[in-house]
Each structure stands twice: as C-alpha cells, then as structure tokens.
Design a protein around this motif. Sequence first.
Motif, short mmCIF file in Angstrom:
data_model
loop_
_atom_site.label_atom_id
_atom_site.label_comp_id
_atom_site.label_asym_id
_atom_site.label_seq_id
_atom_site.Cartn_x
_atom_site.Cartn_y
_atom_site.Cartn_z
N LYS A 231 -3.61 5.85 -5.71
CA LYS A 231 -3.16 4.73 -4.88
C LYS A 231 -2.93 3.51 -5.76
O LYS A 231 -3.76 3.18 -6.59
CB LYS A 231 -4.22 4.44 -3.83
CG LYS A 231 -3.97 3.19 -3.02
CD LYS A 231 -4.73 3.23 -1.72
CE LYS A 231 -6.20 2.90 -1.89
NZ LYS A 231 -6.84 2.76 -0.56
N PHE A 232 -1.80 2.85 -5.59
CA PHE A 232 -1.48 1.67 -6.39
C PHE A 232 -1.52 0.40 -5.55
O PHE A 232 -1.43 -0.69 -6.07
CB PHE A 232 -0.09 1.84 -7.02
CG PHE A 232 0.00 3.05 -7.91
CD1 PHE A 232 -0.33 2.96 -9.26
CD2 PHE A 232 0.39 4.29 -7.40
CE1 PHE A 232 -0.25 4.07 -10.08
CE2 PHE A 232 0.47 5.41 -8.22
CZ PHE A 232 0.14 5.30 -9.56
N GLY A 233 -1.60 0.55 -4.24
CA GLY A 233 -1.62 -0.61 -3.35
C GLY A 233 -2.85 -0.59 -2.47
O GLY A 233 -3.92 -0.20 -2.92
N ALA A 234 -2.69 -0.98 -1.21
CA ALA A 234 -3.86 -1.18 -0.35
C ALA A 234 -3.91 -0.30 0.91
O ALA A 234 -4.87 -0.37 1.65
CB ALA A 234 -3.94 -2.65 0.04
N ALA A 235 -2.88 0.52 1.15
CA ALA A 235 -2.92 1.36 2.35
C ALA A 235 -4.15 2.26 2.30
O ALA A 235 -4.54 2.71 1.23
CB ALA A 235 -1.65 2.20 2.44
N GLU A 236 -4.75 2.49 3.46
CA GLU A 236 -5.98 3.29 3.44
C GLU A 236 -5.69 4.76 3.18
O GLU A 236 -6.47 5.46 2.55
CB GLU A 236 -6.70 3.13 4.78
CG GLU A 236 -8.13 3.59 4.71
CD GLU A 236 -8.85 3.35 6.01
OE1 GLU A 236 -9.44 2.26 6.14
OE2 GLU A 236 -8.81 4.22 6.90
N SER A 237 -4.57 5.22 3.67
CA SER A 237 -4.24 6.64 3.50
C SER A 237 -2.73 6.81 3.56
O SER A 237 -2.00 5.89 3.91
CB SER A 237 -4.89 7.46 4.61
OG SER A 237 -4.33 7.09 5.86
N LEU A 238 -2.29 8.01 3.22
CA LEU A 238 -0.89 8.37 3.35
C LEU A 238 -0.73 9.25 4.58
O LEU A 238 -1.64 9.99 4.94
CB LEU A 238 -0.42 9.15 2.12
CG LEU A 238 -0.04 8.36 0.88
CD1 LEU A 238 0.13 9.30 -0.31
CD2 LEU A 238 1.25 7.57 1.11
N ARG B 74 3.87 2.00 5.45
CA ARG B 74 2.56 2.46 4.97
C ARG B 74 2.67 3.10 3.59
O ARG B 74 1.83 2.88 2.70
CB ARG B 74 2.04 3.47 6.00
CG ARG B 74 0.66 3.99 5.80
CD ARG B 74 0.30 4.86 7.01
NE ARG B 74 -0.72 5.83 6.73
CZ ARG B 74 -0.88 6.97 7.42
NH1 ARG B 74 -0.08 7.26 8.44
NH2 ARG B 74 -1.84 7.80 7.10
N ASP C 227 3.18 0.46 0.94
CA ASP C 227 1.90 -0.22 0.69
C ASP C 227 1.01 0.64 -0.24
O ASP C 227 0.36 0.12 -1.14
CB ASP C 227 1.20 -0.45 2.03
CG ASP C 227 -0.06 -1.30 1.92
OD1 ASP C 227 -0.20 -2.07 0.96
OD2 ASP C 227 -0.93 -1.18 2.83
N TRP C 228 1.01 1.94 -0.03
CA TRP C 228 0.23 2.85 -0.89
C TRP C 228 0.65 2.73 -2.35
O TRP C 228 -0.18 2.74 -3.26
CB TRP C 228 0.41 4.30 -0.42
CG TRP C 228 -0.36 5.30 -1.24
CD1 TRP C 228 0.05 5.91 -2.39
CD2 TRP C 228 -1.68 5.78 -0.99
NE1 TRP C 228 -0.92 6.76 -2.87
CE2 TRP C 228 -2.00 6.69 -2.02
CE3 TRP C 228 -2.63 5.54 0.03
CZ2 TRP C 228 -3.21 7.37 -2.08
CZ3 TRP C 228 -3.85 6.21 -0.03
CH2 TRP C 228 -4.13 7.11 -1.08
N PHE C 229 1.97 2.60 -2.56
CA PHE C 229 2.48 2.55 -3.93
C PHE C 229 2.61 1.12 -4.47
O PHE C 229 3.24 0.89 -5.49
CB PHE C 229 3.81 3.31 -4.03
CG PHE C 229 3.62 4.81 -3.98
CD1 PHE C 229 3.08 5.47 -5.07
CD2 PHE C 229 3.93 5.54 -2.84
CE1 PHE C 229 2.88 6.85 -5.04
CE2 PHE C 229 3.72 6.92 -2.81
CZ PHE C 229 3.19 7.57 -3.90
N GLY C 230 2.02 0.19 -3.75
CA GLY C 230 1.96 -1.18 -4.26
C GLY C 230 3.23 -1.99 -4.07
O GLY C 230 3.43 -3.02 -4.72
N SER D 36 -0.66 -1.65 7.30
CA SER D 36 0.16 -2.02 6.14
C SER D 36 1.15 -3.13 6.47
O SER D 36 1.59 -3.85 5.58
CB SER D 36 0.91 -0.79 5.61
OG SER D 36 -0.01 0.13 5.06
N ARG E 94 0.35 -6.47 5.03
CA ARG E 94 0.41 -6.67 3.57
C ARG E 94 1.81 -6.58 2.99
O ARG E 94 2.08 -7.05 1.90
CB ARG E 94 -0.49 -5.63 2.87
CG ARG E 94 -1.97 -5.84 3.13
CD ARG E 94 -2.82 -4.78 2.47
NE ARG E 94 -2.64 -3.47 3.06
CZ ARG E 94 -3.41 -2.95 4.01
NH1 ARG E 94 -4.43 -3.64 4.46
NH2 ARG E 94 -3.17 -1.76 4.50
#
Lengths: 240, 240
Positions: free
Chosen positions: A217-224, B118, B121-124, B149, B152
């Motif tokens: 994970k590179f950001g802040a989402a809790e999950s994919l 979302r 957000d995971w990938f920044g 997400s 953010r």
Amino acid sequence: MNKNELKYIQSFAQKKHWTEESVYLIEGPKMLEEALGANCILKKIYATQDWLASNGPDQVEIEEVDALMLSRLSQLHTANQVLALVEKKPAQKVNYANRLSLVLDGIQDPGNLGTIIRTADWFGIDHIIVSEDTASVYNPKVIQSTMGSCFRVQVQVENMEQVFIENKLPVIGTLLSGNSIYETVIPLTGFLIIGNESKGIRTTIQSYITHPVAIPKFGAAESLNAAVATGIVLSKWKMQ
Amino acid sequence: MNKNELKYIQSFAQKKHWTEESVYLIEGPKMLEEALGANCILKKIYATQDWLASNGPDQVEIEEVDALMLSRLSQLHTANQVLALVEKKPAQKVNYANRLSLVLDGIQDPGNLGTIIRTADWFGIDHIIVSEDTASVYNPKVIQSTMGSCFRVQVQVENMEQVFIENKLPVIGTLLSGNSIYETVIPLTGFLIIGNESKGIRTTIQSYITHPVAIPKFGAAESLNAAVATGIVLSKWKMQ
C-alpha cells in the motif's frame, strides 16, 4: 404465455431457484451471443420481434414476446430484447496440477463475484472454486456482471480444505503479513485464494497458505476491492 | 425532527442535490470515523443511542434519532447507526507536474467510480479529474463505495482537453493498440486516463495520449472492469 410460465421465469430472482433448477437465466443480445458462441445449450428463448428479425438460432424453442411481457419477465431495470434459460454445464473433473485455479473464500457481493470471474477469464483462468457461503454464480446479477465469462470459466462449489488436502499444490493467499507481490515469484500453478470483502481469508483456511503475498500500500485506503486485488495479483502472475 | 428536515435529508437520493448543495451525505460508523480522521467539517450528525453511547465529536450538531427515523433518513438497504452531512471541501489548486493524476472519461457506474477512488487512494494518488459526464462523486452510492477514500482523494470536474493543453505532461491512456504495460515504462508523473466502461476513451481525447498502453489479454473476456484495469496499471506504475 400462461401464468405459470411467467411465474417460473420471474422465480429466478429467488435464491433457492439458483441451486434447485437445472437452468439459469441470461438477458440481452450480448449475453445470448456469448452463450451461443460458447456452445451453451439453451432451453428456451423469449425475445421481441426486434431481436428475432436478425437472430434465430436453430434447435432452440423460441417464444416471441412483446416489450411489456419482456419487462415482466426481466430482472433488469430496463429489459433488453431477449432473455433465455441456459442449461447448467455438468461439473468437469479438472487437473489442478497444470493450472492456476482461483479459490473464493466467502465473496458476498454478486457484482464482485461477476467481476472476479470476468477478470479470471481475461487472464486465461478457466476454473474457480467457491466456498459454500460465496454468492451463487447463478444469481442473475452475477451472471450479467460476468459479461459472458460465466460461459467459459467453470465455477464449482467445493470444500476448500478438502481440495487443499487432496492436492498437494502451492496455495497462494493475500495476507497483510505476506511478501510483496513485487518481490516474490508467484507459482504458475496451484491455487490463489481471494478472501471475503471485509474479513479476508478465514483463519481455518489461512493455515493452508504456502505462499503468503501482499499488495503493498502506498496511500491510505484501508483495503482494495476484492476484484481489483484479483486483477493485480493475476497481472503480476502473468508478467513475471 | 420536522418534516422539512426529513425531506431535505431524503433529497440526497436525487441527482440535482449532489451538485447544488454545499454538503453531502455519509452513512455508518466507519464512514464517520474516516471523515473525522480526515478533518472533514461535519454540519450535522443524526445518530441512534447505540452510536452516541461511544461517540460524540465536539463542535458538531448532533441529533439523536430512533431506529425507525434513521431508516427513513437512510439511503442504505439497512440503515447503520449514524448518518451525517459533510461540507464539500473547496477545490485546491494542484501542481500537476509532480504527481500522477487520474482522468476519468465518462465513468458511468457509481460503484465503479467509488472503487476507482479507493484504488487510487491505495496507490497514493490524491487527485482525480472527472469529465462532466462521469457519475457524481457526491452520489451517496459513490461516497459509500469509496469506503472513506473520498475524504483523502480530491475529485474535480474539469474540461479534460483544456487540462491536457495547459499542462504539457505525459498522458497515459489504455488503448487496444497500446504497448503492453509489461514492456513499457509508465511515466511517473502526468495523467492516466481511464475510459468509459463500454466505449473506452472518447476519440477526441485519444489524440492527447502520448503513452498508449494496453493490458495484454491471455483469455477470452472481451474487456476488463474499469476499476480492475485501473488497479493493474497503477500496480505496474508503482512496481517498475
């Protein structure tokens, strides 16, 4: 059309019919085209004049219906020219040793399941094992969201633990503590477990994982989303 | 609660309120937690006793409602303890040159849009440009499916062509004729266009693509889901 037949078609909205019946419902010209292309056996087609003007497969019982009747038969917001009952294919014995099979552990959302089947089909995976508490592949919402991939990918309810015990093959599973998919080699054959949308892979199944992997994970989402995660792991699996 | 207030909350089911109002609706304990964690300004909270027993942010107007009233206010199938009105954040000027921004060209499905936000957000990725005909980010279905997400990632409606013309940066787009993502270097900064679910990237926009890419197909599915494709391209972008 008599009342009983109308009621029967409408009954495919109900869960118990997805398991009890030997047929399932598909809708729309695109799905019909895919089903015929995949040599599915169609039990009966209900179509408007529009569709019948340029289509008419041999050896299938066809009933012409008007737009109003089609909308009464349909499970879609907007009925789309044609619907059909398709015979379920009998389960084929597969050789797990020479393929990667997906194992879906409690996927609940019909749209997610459909998208996972479609993603598997894109990456050339033709066999999916699902736990008993995964959504039914014969739910019309699942069928429609596969966009035809349901005709090419075999989806089978199995006891996951038994499958892992009987086949001593690599078991890949995404776990928070897993190795980054970018820094590990994903086995070409075996099983890839995709966990439930909120709970992940259940504890009793985690112990069968031989290759724990994680998508960093590179950001802040809790999950994919489960289907997105499936696509990312399968992409890495193919490109390595 | 008076009738007008009830009607007002219910009106967030309607499209015109997503653009006209300065606030949007969020639901459930998880979304509330994420909104508070992201320093969103909450205009008002409606919550059951359950939720209030262990929560109660300062400086926010809170109204206790019973389960029946909550279900009347809610857009969910099953109302979930709390809902709130959140102030939209004012658009921030961003420096496109030092980030990768997503550009969504006509994403129609609210669930897809939420899942793309979302995934970003995971990938920044913290900035997404959407075409005017993309689903509204303030549609409660989109907001809920971002799973937080949306607090953010900044999502902004823009004229895509103008953005490409004003910022002379790499424009990545998935096209059938593109270079395999596995055999090309995806620029670290610039724009990544994600096309409409069935039509792909519109022709007028395709001409701005400087880096056409494709996700190779190994099976028979006609296409990938837009959110799955986003995840696969972003994963490759991060791992190269």
